[in-house]
Design a protein around this motif. Structure first.
Motif, mmCIF file in Angstrom:
data_model
loop_
_atom_site.group_PDB
_atom_site.id
_atom_site.type_symbol
_atom_site.label_atom_id
_atom_site.label_comp_id
_atom_site.label_asym_id
_atom_site.label_seq_id
_atom_site.Cartn_x
_atom_site.Cartn_y
_atom_site.Cartn_z
ATOM 1 N N GLU B 36 18.001 -24.594 -32.971
ATOM 2 C CA GLU B 36 17.412 -24.176 -34.189
ATOM 3 C C GLU B 36 18.349 -24.604 -35.353
ATOM 4 O O GLU B 36 17.698 -24.546 -36.389
ATOM 5 C CB GLU B 36 16.976 -22.634 -34.012
ATOM 6 C CG GLU B 36 15.831 -22.397 -33.116
ATOM 7 C CD GLU B 36 15.349 -20.953 -33.148
ATOM 8 O OE1 GLU B 36 15.773 -20.057 -34.129
ATOM 9 O OE2 GLU B 36 14.657 -20.453 -32.192
ATOM 10 N N ASN B 37 19.640 -24.199 -34.928
ATOM 11 C CA ASN B 37 20.783 -24.451 -36.011
ATOM 12 C C ASN B 37 21.713 -25.435 -35.621
ATOM 13 O O ASN B 37 21.995 -25.553 -34.574
ATOM 14 C CB ASN B 37 21.405 -22.996 -36.245
ATOM 15 C CG ASN B 37 20.322 -22.076 -36.783
ATOM 16 O OD1 ASN B 37 19.751 -22.066 -37.964
ATOM 17 N ND2 ASN B 37 19.943 -21.159 -35.673
ATOM 18 N N LYS B 63 18.238 -27.051 -39.790
ATOM 19 C CA LYS B 63 17.496 -25.931 -39.358
ATOM 20 C C LYS B 63 15.904 -26.255 -38.759
ATOM 21 O O LYS B 63 15.312 -27.122 -39.507
ATOM 22 C CB LYS B 63 17.307 -24.883 -40.264
ATOM 23 C CG LYS B 63 16.893 -23.677 -39.764
ATOM 24 C CD LYS B 63 16.866 -22.509 -40.894
ATOM 25 C CE LYS B 63 16.510 -20.999 -40.350
ATOM 26 N NZ LYS B 63 17.625 -20.396 -39.547
ATOM 27 N N TYR B 65 12.305 -25.134 -37.335
ATOM 28 C CA TYR B 65 11.352 -23.942 -37.520
ATOM 29 C C TYR B 65 10.294 -23.934 -36.519
ATOM 30 O O TYR B 65 9.764 -24.899 -36.102
ATOM 31 C CB TYR B 65 10.760 -23.882 -38.869
ATOM 32 C CG TYR B 65 11.725 -23.664 -39.968
ATOM 33 C CD1 TYR B 65 12.041 -22.246 -40.727
ATOM 34 C CD2 TYR B 65 12.477 -24.789 -40.651
ATOM 35 C CE1 TYR B 65 12.847 -22.372 -41.721
ATOM 36 C CE2 TYR B 65 13.384 -24.518 -41.730
ATOM 37 C CZ TYR B 65 13.519 -23.291 -41.966
ATOM 38 O OH TYR B 65 14.283 -22.918 -43.242
ATOM 39 N N ASN B 72 11.343 -28.724 -40.244
ATOM 40 C CA ASN B 72 12.879 -28.545 -40.272
ATOM 41 C C ASN B 72 13.203 -28.830 -41.555
ATOM 42 O O ASN B 72 12.652 -29.228 -42.465
ATOM 43 C CB ASN B 72 13.520 -29.523 -39.379
ATOM 44 C CG ASN B 72 13.034 -30.996 -39.466
ATOM 45 O OD1 ASN B 72 13.541 -31.558 -40.638
ATOM 46 N ND2 ASN B 72 12.766 -31.622 -38.739
ATOM 47 N N ASP B 245 18.184 -19.661 -44.613
ATOM 48 C CA ASP B 245 17.360 -20.323 -45.672
ATOM 49 C C ASP B 245 17.791 -20.774 -46.916
ATOM 50 O O ASP B 245 17.668 -22.174 -47.300
ATOM 51 C CB ASP B 245 16.043 -19.554 -45.627
ATOM 52 C CG ASP B 245 15.207 -20.055 -44.557
ATOM 53 O OD1 ASP B 245 15.198 -20.889 -43.495
ATOM 54 O OD2 ASP B 245 13.756 -19.447 -44.658
#
Lengths: 446, 258
Positions: B36-37, B63, B65, B72, B245
């Motif tokens: 995810e990151n 990132k 999503y 992303n 974000d």
């Protein structure tokens, strides 16, 4: 603020942030630059070395940035150094504050200041300097607040700084040193009724500043920018309340019987601007408009002459609303072929025929650029043309990355003359049509 | 529209397989979770046919999503060479089919961000031998796949899969992929043009399992036509730190992160 005070301010900031620092990074470049005039006798126009040292200190949600430029001009033998920028950033959760000497860039137009009028331009080399050299950094406080839908920028500039024009050298903006004008020479009493006798006289022209904005709070400048990204649009609404960077010729005073003194006076102006950009199909559409209040234009008007002040005509600045707008398109086809085109219109509203400037000037710009050999070799051709004044500038440049950090730049500037004008124009290519030049820069970055 | 979910350095999409066995393999690939990151420092070494090298170092934040408007977001900063330092690239990739990415470029000399059109998929990514299509999500429905058999590559048992473009306008008309049976990750991809001439070879190596994700720490792309090659090597990678974000905004693009 004088240059020495500005330097001192930068050094104090540098020292202050250094003792608080958490992380220091250094960068910059060294760049020899030689330009030769293509017209006989092929004088050197530029022969200089420039070094830039950029120091960034960061930590504690703060950052200090100091950009120091040193330059040695071989043609004049002079060296100088100054902070191009010297500021401290303070970062908060939903806001940033920047304090110190900084450059502010507004707008979406490339190379044409419509909304981008916060920082005045340095025209020592006309408009041929790099973008980060052409703007004069100003001491100011700028804050950006980041809200959910829109963002707000507010800035305050305590001291006025005018546009810098070359005083010597090939790019000097020379105002006329003499002028031949009609003068009153008395009454012809042999006719009935008596008629004024008007003859032509040549005067020496002198120039001095009239009222120059003094260093007080009332003369400070301020501006706001509301901006955001909504519905696919990058947009901004700008407002600046400040001084026109260029002076208007205020009046003519007879100093002696054959010399005139012209006073250059700066006037307060306001600008309301709007700009946006958005991808459309395979390109990007850009547009920008600015409406200006308080701008002065030179007007030739009749006056009542006398034997002690025989001028029949006088030059006076007259306030007129002014509008500038731009529509542009960027198209990227391949790595080796990208095109940007802009149409710019500048219009004096409520126009009078006695004004020295054209009512409407239309400009077009065309930028072709691309790269080859995995971006080792790149080219750029920029053409700018004033349609009303029929003059143009074509800048061609080839860049070769000899090695990492070592870049060779070979360029050719061609200026074409058109209608002559005595009024100041920022894009007066015709005035410099004898300055076609070829240049070579070698930039080593570290 | 389906996109693969497996991740090497960047999300690299593979295929959909018409043959049942091939489809099962590709579904396994597609089911590979993406981190995810991601915060990575990557060195890109470009080498021309005379052996001259140029080195670019970038910092990349990405990132992913799992739901919502975005698929992303990514933010890239150039750290080296010095004359490119500070250049930034921000990209928002949308989940909605057919909606173009939003992209911004920040050039320090320009002093402001510039909106750019969604990159021509076939153009080179920052002077490397990777195209934007190589680096990002690829619409898997554009290819059909066939399992050709099994082969051993770099000591690993692999499935060999052929992908054939449905659309004749695509740059890569045919792709041969070697997928590690153990890792369910690609080790090599050969790319062929419209005349079925091989134009590129992509090799992925130095796989490491980081936080449960297989990461190829080295990717090597060879352009056989131009006799030019690019090696991407991960110098640092962090998959743990949750990226806010707010990082993927124009504010940060202009400010610079590192």
């Amino acid at each position: 603020m004088s240059r020495s005070v500005s330097r001192l301010f930068g050094l104090i900031l540098l020292f202050g942030v250094t003792i608080l620092h958490a992380d220091i990074r250094l960068g910059g470049y060294l760049r020899p630059y030689t330009a030769v005039n293509l017209n006989s006798p092929n004088n050197y126009m530029i022969m200089e070395e420039k070094a830039r040292l950029k120091t960034t200190l960061s930590g504690f949600d703060a950052r200090g940035v100091f950009v120091l430029d040193a330059r040695h001009d071989h043609l004049t033998g002079r060296s100088n150094w100054d902070f191009n920028e010297a500021y401290v950033d303070l970062f908060f959760d939903k806001a940033d504050v920047r304090i110190g000497k900084q450059q502010v860039v507004w707008g979406k137009a490339d190379g044409i200041p419509i909304n981008d009028i916060v920082c005045p331009w340095d025209l020592q080399d006309f408009i041929l300097q790099d973008f980060d050299d052409i703007r004069i950094g100003l001491n100011m406080i700028k804050t950006n607040v980041y809200l959910p839908i829109v963002n707000l920028e507010a800035l305050w500039i305590p001291q006025f700084q005018p546009m810098q024009l070359a005083q010597t050298g090939p790019w000097v903006f020379q105002l006329p040193t003499t002028a031949t004008m009609p003068v009153y020479m008395g009454l012809d009493t042999t006719t009935m009724p008596p008629q004024p006798i008007v003859g032509m006289q040549t005067f020496k022209m002198g120039y001095a500043y009239g009222e120059y904005p003094g260093n007080n709070l009332g003369n400070s400048e301020f501006g706001f920018r509301l901006y955001g990204f909504n519905w696919g649009f990058d947009w901004a609404l700008n407002y600046l309340n400040g001084w026109d960077d260029t002076p208007a010729l205020e009046q003519q005073k007879l100093v002696t019987t054959d010399s005139l003194l012209n006073l250059q006076t700066y006037y307060r102006t306001q600008m309301l601007g709007l700009n946006f950009s958005r991808p459309v199909l395979s390109g990007v559409l850009r547009a920008e408009g600015g409406y200006y209040l308080g701008k002065r234009f030179n007007q030739v008007s009749e006056r009542t002459p006398s034997l002690t002040n025989p001028m029949v005509l006088e030059l006076v600045p007259i306030e007129k609303p002014y509008l500038q707008y731009m529509v542009g398109w960027d198209q990227n086809w391949r790595t080796w072929l990208n095109l940007s085109g802009q149409y710019i219109e500048q219009r004096i509203l409520d126009y009078e025929e006695t004004l020295q400037n054209e009512e409407v000037n239309r400009m077009i710009s065309l930028l072709l650029r691309g790269s080859f050999m995995n971006e080792t070799l790149s080219y750029q051709v920029l053409a700018l043309a004033n349609l009303a004044y029929e003059d143009a500038l074509v800048r061609s440049m080839v860049t070769y990355d000899f090695a990492d950090g070592l870049r060779l730049i070979l360029g050719l500037d061609v200026l074409k003359s058109g209608k002559t004008s005595t009024s100041f124009r920022q894009f007066d290519f015709g005035r410099f049509d004898q300055n076609d030049n070829v240049y070579l820069k070698a930039q080593y970055s570290f | 529209m389906r996109h693969s979910r497996y991740w090497i350095l960047f999300p690299l999409v593979t295929s959909i397989v018409l043959a049942e066995t091939g489809l099962e393999i590709m579904e396994k690939l597609d089911a590979q979770p993406a981190p995810e990151n991601m915060n990575a420092v990557v060195t890109m070494t470009l080498e021309n046919k005379r052996g001259q090298q140029r080195i670019r170092t970038i910092q990349r934040y990405q990132k992913e999503y799992t739901d919502g408007e975005f698929e992303n977001k990514s933010l890239i900063f150039f750290l080296e060479p010095a004359d490119e330092r500070g250049t930034g690239f921000l990209q928002w990739n949308y989940r909605e089919a057919g909606k173009d990415d939003d992209q911004w470029l920040y050039l320090p000399a320009l002093g402001r961000e510039k909106r750019i059109a969604a990159a021509e998929k076939n153009s080179e990514f920052m002077g490397t031998d990777f195209t934007y299509e190589d680096m990002g999500d690829r619409d898997i429905s554009k290819y059909t796949y066939k399992l050709l058999g099994e082969e051993t590559l770099a000591g690993e048992a692999c499935w060999k899969i052929e992908g054939q473009a449905k659309d004749k306008s695509r740059t890569y008309q045919r792709m041969l992929s070697w997928i590690s049976k153990e890792k369910i990750q690609p080790l090599r991809v050969d790319f062929f043009d419209k005349r079925d001439d091989q134009i590129k070879v992509l090799e992925m190596s130095d796989y490491e399992q980081i936080n449960g994700f297989w990461i190829a720490k080295t990717m090597h792309m060879q352009n056989l036509k131009k006799k030019h090659q690019t090696t991407l090597a991960i110098q640092e990678i962090d998959l743990k730190k949750v990226l806010n974000d707010d990082l993927f905004t124009i504010r940060m693009l202009k400010r610079g992160v590192r």
